[in-house]
Every structure is written in C-alpha cells, then in structure tokens.
Design a protein around this motif. Structure first.
Motif, PDB file in Angstrom:
ATOM      1  N   VAL A   1       0.871  -1.176   0.000  1.00  0.00           N
ATOM      2  CA  VAL A   1       0.000   0.000   0.000  1.00  0.00           C
ATOM      3  C   VAL A   1       0.906   1.222   0.000  1.00  0.00           C
ATOM      4  O   VAL A   1       1.540   1.533   1.013  1.00  0.00           O
ATOM      5  N   ILE A   2       1.015   1.883  -1.157  1.00  0.00           N
ATOM      6  CA  ILE A   2       1.813   3.090  -1.312  1.00  0.00           C
ATOM      7  C   ILE A   2       0.860   4.183  -1.772  1.00  0.00           C
ATOM      8  O   ILE A   2       0.377   4.145  -2.902  1.00  0.00           O
ATOM      9  N   LEU A   3       0.583   5.155  -0.919  1.00  0.00           N
ATOM     10  CA  LEU A   3      -0.393   6.188  -1.228  1.00  0.00           C
ATOM     11  C   LEU A   3       0.128   7.156  -2.284  1.00  0.00           C
ATOM     12  O   LEU A   3       1.284   7.572  -2.234  1.00  0.00           O
ATOM     13  N   ASP A   4      -0.731   7.487  -3.234  1.00  0.00           N
ATOM     14  CA  ASP A   4      -0.422   8.485  -4.257  1.00  0.00           C
ATOM     15  C   ASP A   4      -1.189   9.755  -3.897  1.00  0.00           C
ATOM     16  O   ASP A   4      -2.415   9.793  -4.024  1.00  0.00           O
ATOM     17  N   PRO A   5      -0.501  10.812  -3.439  1.00  0.00           N
ATOM     18  CA  PRO A   5      -1.205  12.004  -2.975  1.00  0.00           C
ATOM     19  C   PRO A   5      -1.944  12.766  -4.066  1.00  0.00           C
ATOM     20  O   PRO A   5      -2.800  13.587  -3.760  1.00  0.00           O
ATOM     21  N   SER A   6      -1.658  12.497  -5.342  1.00  0.00           N
ATOM     22  CA  SER A   6      -2.353  13.204  -6.418  1.00  0.00           C
ATOM     23  C   SER A   6      -3.743  12.623  -6.670  1.00  0.00           C
ATOM     24  O   SER A   6      -4.512  13.189  -7.424  1.00  0.00           O
ATOM     25  N   VAL A   7      -4.061  11.472  -6.040  1.00  0.00           N
ATOM     26  CA  VAL A   7      -5.385  10.845  -6.183  1.00  0.00           C
ATOM     27  C   VAL A   7      -5.996  10.758  -4.794  1.00  0.00           C
ATOM     28  O   VAL A   7      -5.541   9.987  -3.951  1.00  0.00           O
ATOM     29  N   GLN A   8      -7.054  11.575  -4.557  1.00  0.00           N
ATOM     30  CA  GLN A   8      -7.681  11.551  -3.241  1.00  0.00           C
ATOM     31  C   GLN A   8      -8.758  10.484  -3.158  1.00  0.00           C
ATOM     32  O   GLN A   8      -9.038   9.966  -2.084  1.00  0.00           O
ATOM     33  N   LYS A   9      -9.360  10.138  -4.292  1.00  0.00           N
ATOM     34  CA  LYS A   9     -10.439   9.159  -4.305  1.00  0.00           C
ATOM     35  C   LYS A   9      -9.867   7.759  -4.076  1.00  0.00           C
ATOM     36  O   LYS A   9      -8.869   7.387  -4.676  1.00  0.00           O
ATOM     37  N   GLY A  10     -10.502   6.994  -3.214  1.00  0.00           N
ATOM     38  CA  GLY A  10     -10.079   5.620  -2.986  1.00  0.00           C
ATOM     39  C   GLY A  10      -8.784   5.505  -2.218  1.00  0.00           C
ATOM     40  O   GLY A  10      -8.112   4.478  -2.274  1.00  0.00           O
ATOM     41  N   MET A  11      -8.410   6.553  -1.478  1.00  0.00           N
ATOM     42  CA  MET A  11      -7.161   6.533  -0.711  1.00  0.00           C
ATOM     43  C   MET A  11      -7.433   5.958   0.673  1.00  0.00           C
ATOM     44  O   MET A  11      -8.309   6.452   1.387  1.00  0.00           O
ATOM     45  N   PRO A  12      -6.709   4.894   1.060  1.00  0.00           N
ATOM     46  CA  PRO A  12      -6.877   4.369   2.418  1.00  0.00           C
ATOM     47  C   PRO A  12      -6.280   5.344   3.438  1.00  0.00           C
ATOM     48  O   PRO A  12      -5.601   6.298   3.068  1.00  0.00           O
ATOM     49  N   HIS A  13      -6.525   5.085   4.700  1.00  0.00           N
ATOM     50  CA  HIS A  13      -6.008   5.958   5.746  1.00  0.00           C
ATOM     51  C   HIS A  13      -4.478   5.985   5.696  1.00  0.00           C
ATOM     52  O   HIS A  13      -3.842   4.949   5.446  1.00  0.00           O
ATOM     53  N   PRO A  14      -3.862   7.153   5.920  1.00  0.00           N
ATOM     54  CA  PRO A  14      -2.401   7.267   5.824  1.00  0.00           C
ATOM     55  C   PRO A  14      -1.612   6.348   6.761  1.00  0.00           C
ATOM     56  O   PRO A  14      -0.448   6.079   6.508  1.00  0.00           O
ATOM     57  N   LYS A  15      -2.251   5.825   7.818  1.00  0.00           N
ATOM     58  CA  LYS A  15      -1.510   4.913   8.706  1.00  0.00           C
ATOM     59  C   LYS A  15      -1.183   3.590   8.016  1.00  0.00           C
ATOM     60  O   LYS A  15      -0.325   2.853   8.486  1.00  0.00           O
ATOM     61  N   PHE A  16      -1.854   3.289   6.894  1.00  0.00           N
ATOM     62  CA  PHE A  16      -1.585   2.053   6.164  1.00  0.00           C
ATOM     63  C   PHE A  16      -0.505   2.231   5.088  1.00  0.00           C
ATOM     64  O   PHE A  16      -0.175   1.275   4.397  1.00  0.00           O
ATOM     65  N   HIS A  17       0.026   3.446   4.931  1.00  0.00           N
ATOM     66  CA  HIS A  17       1.062   3.711   3.927  1.00  0.00           C
ATOM     67  C   HIS A  17       2.316   2.890   4.251  1.00  0.00           C
ATOM     68  O   HIS A  17       2.818   2.915   5.367  1.00  0.00           O
ATOM     69  N   GLY A  18       2.795   2.122   3.291  1.00  0.00           N
ATOM     70  CA  GLY A  18       3.983   1.293   3.480  1.00  0.00           C
ATOM     71  C   GLY A  18       3.684  -0.110   3.962  1.00  0.00           C
ATOM     72  O   GLY A  18       4.592  -0.932   4.072  1.00  0.00           O
ATOM     73  N   LYS A  19       2.440  -0.417   4.254  1.00  0.00           N
ATOM     74  CA  LYS A  19       2.078  -1.763   4.727  1.00  0.00           C
ATOM     75  C   LYS A  19       1.928  -2.721   3.548  1.00  0.00           C
ATOM     76  O   LYS A  19       1.697  -2.310   2.413  1.00  0.00           O
ATOM     77  N   THR A  20       2.060  -3.997   3.837  1.00  0.00           N
ATOM     78  CA  THR A  20       1.887  -5.041   2.837  1.00  0.00           C
ATOM     79  C   THR A  20       0.679  -5.877   3.213  1.00  0.00           C
ATOM     80  O   THR A  20       0.488  -6.208   4.382  1.00  0.00           O
ATOM     81  N   GLY A  21      -0.134  -6.190   2.212  1.00  0.00           N
ATOM     82  CA  GLY A  21      -1.338  -6.963   2.471  1.00  0.00           C
ATOM     83  C   GLY A  21      -1.658  -7.898   1.331  1.00  0.00           C
ATOM     84  O   GLY A  21      -0.910  -8.025   0.370  1.00  0.00           O
ATOM     85  N   LYS A  22      -2.803  -8.559   1.458  1.00  0.00           N
ATOM     86  CA  LYS A  22      -3.232  -9.552   0.482  1.00  0.00           C
ATOM     87  C   LYS A  22      -4.589  -9.140  -0.084  1.00  0.00           C
ATOM     88  O   LYS A  22      -5.471  -8.734   0.653  1.00  0.00           O
ATOM     89  N   ILE A  23      -4.733  -9.248  -1.407  1.00  0.00           N
ATOM     90  CA  ILE A  23      -6.002  -8.946  -2.068  1.00  0.00           C
ATOM     91  C   ILE A  23      -6.994 -10.057  -1.734  1.00  0.00           C
ATOM     92  O   ILE A  23      -6.695 -11.234  -1.922  1.00  0.00           O
ATOM     93  N   ILE A  24      -8.174  -9.655  -1.215  1.00  0.00           N
ATOM     94  CA  ILE A  24      -9.179 -10.672  -0.890  1.00  0.00           C
ATOM     95  C   ILE A  24     -10.464 -10.487  -1.691  1.00  0.00           C
ATOM     96  O   ILE A  24     -11.357 -11.318  -1.606  1.00  0.00           O
ATOM     97  N   GLY A  25     -10.540  -9.405  -2.456  1.00  0.00           N
ATOM     98  CA  GLY A  25     -11.741  -9.194  -3.255  1.00  0.00           C
ATOM     99  C   GLY A  25     -11.697  -7.887  -4.005  1.00  0.00           C
ATOM    100  O   GLY A  25     -10.727  -7.134  -3.928  1.00  0.00           O
ATOM    101  N   GLN A  26     -12.774  -7.635  -4.732  1.00  0.00           N
ATOM    102  CA  GLN A  26     -12.878  -6.416  -5.519  1.00  0.00           C
ATOM    103  C   GLN A  26     -14.245  -5.792  -5.268  1.00  0.00           C
ATOM    104  O   GLN A  26     -15.241  -6.497  -5.115  1.00  0.00           O
ATOM    105  N   ARG A  27     -14.287  -4.486  -5.200  1.00  0.00           N
ATOM    106  CA  ARG A  27     -15.532  -3.745  -5.015  1.00  0.00           C
ATOM    107  C   ARG A  27     -15.548  -2.616  -6.030  1.00  0.00           C
ATOM    108  O   ARG A  27     -14.881  -1.603  -5.843  1.00  0.00           O
ATOM    109  N   GLY A  28     -16.253  -2.852  -7.122  1.00  0.00           N
ATOM    110  CA  GLY A  28     -16.246  -1.877  -8.216  1.00  0.00           C
ATOM    111  C   GLY A  28     -14.876  -1.860  -8.860  1.00  0.00           C
ATOM    112  O   GLY A  28     -14.335  -2.892  -9.232  1.00  0.00           O
TER     113      GLY A  28
END
Length: 97
Positions: A42-69
């Motif tokens: 999870v690497i936040l792109d500040p030029s895109v505000q839409k669909g941005m997770p909370h900044p505390k998750f910046h730099g974290k690694t996770g697993k894709i479990i699904g899609q929503r739109g």
C-alpha cells in the motif's frame, strides 16, 4: 483556535511528492488488475484523493481478498488485528516476491 483533526492531518511529509515526480500518475496504474490472494504494497499516491486508504496504512503489505467496483479489498495486519481496507489501484503496488 482548535487544531484540525482531518483525514490527512499529520501527513506533511508522508503525502508529499518528490519535485520530479509531481503531476498526474501514469494511466496504466489506474487500469492495473490484481488477482485474489496476490500480495501488494500500500503506497499512497497524494495526487489521487479518491479511494485513498487511511495514511496509517502507507507502506504496509497486504493480500487482495476481493474487488468492489474498480477498487480492491486488501487484508492488512495492524498490530495484532487484521483489517480490511478498500483502495483503488493507484495506491497499490505489486509485490515482487
């Protein structure tokens, strides 16, 4: 005057782009598709505000479990808890493992 406690508060350096990287992101980043079970950063792109997770998750690694739109649901460890965040592909990078 009270201190503002907005969504992006305390992110002065975290959500700042390098001067050479300023501007719009490559369009291929928005069209990126991920598979279920794929590991992503999870690497936040500040030029895109839409669909941005909370900044505390910046730099974290996770697993894709699904899609929503056009967004993806990512399972991320936050301390001892496992959290699901919804993020657009502009804020996700493929893990090279």
């Amino acid at each position: 005057m009270q201190k503002s406690e907005g969504f992006r508060s305390g992110t002065r350096y975290k959500l700042k782009k390098h001067p050479r990287a300023k501007g719009l992101y490559p369009i291929t980043r928005a069209l990126k598709q991920f598979e279920n079970g794929q590991t992503v950063h999870v690497i936040l792109d500040p030029s895109v505000q839409k669909g941005m997770p909370h900044p505390k998750f910046h730099g974290k690694t996770g697993k894709i479990i699904g899609q929503r739109g056009s967004s993806f649901i990512v399972e991320v460890k936050d301390g001892n808890a496992t959290k699901e965040i919804i993020a657009r592909p502009q804020h996700l990078r493929e893990c090279k493992n």
